[in-house]
Enzyme design. Sequence first.
Site, PDB file in Angstrom:
ATOM      1  N   SER A   1       0.791  -1.239   0.000  1.00 53.97           N
ATOM      2  CA  SER A   1       0.000   0.000   0.000  1.00 53.97           C
ATOM      3  C   SER A   1       0.820   1.284   0.000  1.00 53.97           C
ATOM      4  O   SER A   1       0.274   2.366  -0.161  1.00 53.97           O
ATOM      5  CB  SER A   1      -0.966   0.017   1.192  1.00 53.97           C
TER       6      SER A   1
ATOM      7  N   LYS B   1      -5.871   4.806   8.418  1.00 59.39           N
ATOM      8  CA  LYS B   1      -4.815   5.666   7.881  1.00 59.39           C
ATOM      9  C   LYS B   1      -5.190   7.147   7.949  1.00 59.39           C
ATOM     10  O   LYS B   1      -4.355   7.986   8.273  1.00 59.39           O
ATOM     11  CB  LYS B   1      -4.477   5.253   6.444  1.00 59.39           C
TER      12      LYS B   1
END
Length: 345
Positions: free
Chosen positions: A239, A284
Amino acid sequence: MTHSMKSSRKKRILMGIFILLTVSLFIPTPYYIFQPGSVEELSSKVAVENANPSSEGKLYLTTVLSMRASNIYYLAYGLLAPHAAVERSTSVKGDMTDKEYNRWLEYLMNSSQKNAIIAGLQAAGEDVVIHAKGVVVQTVNDKSRAKGILEAGDIIHSVDDVPVRNSSDLLSYLKGKNAGDIVTVAFQRDGKKKSGDIELIPLVHSETKAGLGIVLSDHTEMETSRNVKIQAGDIGGPSAGFMFSLEVYKQLQKEDITKGYNIAGTGTIDQNGRVGQIGGIREKIAAVDQADIDIFFCPRDIAPGDTNEKEVLEEAGKYGYDVKIVPVETLEEAIQFLEKLPPKQ
């Protein structure tokens, strides 16, 4: 009932509770806990040969802290803690063993870094030559006879001594085969060469009548016009790929593309610079909110099952996060956004 009998019974009950609580500490649960991780500056992790690394602003990658809910108390914490998510281990790693899962995460990170270097250099107009070097096993089907022979992260180099450079080579060879045929697969695992005889199984909705019963992707190596090194530390998975590619591009520009802003982001990257969906986007953006970030790049929702853009906007609205969220489909789209961005006052 006498006082001494009552006292003795009470002690036995308390001892039973104590034993139960102690034993429960050692009973693992089938869950993982995900929490906001770190927001890490990228210029110290990416080194491009003969680069222009100085800039007023900075680029950052974002991480998710994942841990096994090793007992019911950790699980309870995961269910109650703010910005934490709990998922079954089967939805996280399927039926992979911990060793397979860790190897697969390591492969994904290495592949992601390679894609990031290729995409970043090409966006900056640099020459990159890509060589096909086999196919990598992503998952092994439950019905596959390859179960117990092939594992996630294995790199297949040949079948019956016929070289396999990419998935097309493998499919072409298997087109003449039938279910029940046995092929010898040569592969590499953790740097060691191995081989195994595998019986082919019938396939539906496939270019071939029979196959190994695996999901695979192409494994490539690259020749670049200049050296690029990425030091990711203990960060796993794919990611961070998009932000690595943006950092590679940034270091090759004469002008400061950050314009003085602190810019974080997330997303996978392929060799053509396409940004893909990731897990843990809610965690996140929570980490970003605590890190004085001005702009957050996230993958744009394109396919019907995509949810990153929707989730991050929901989370930011729900908690009132003060960060500009910019969904992107490609590295080029992110670069164009930065080119039009006015300098930070």
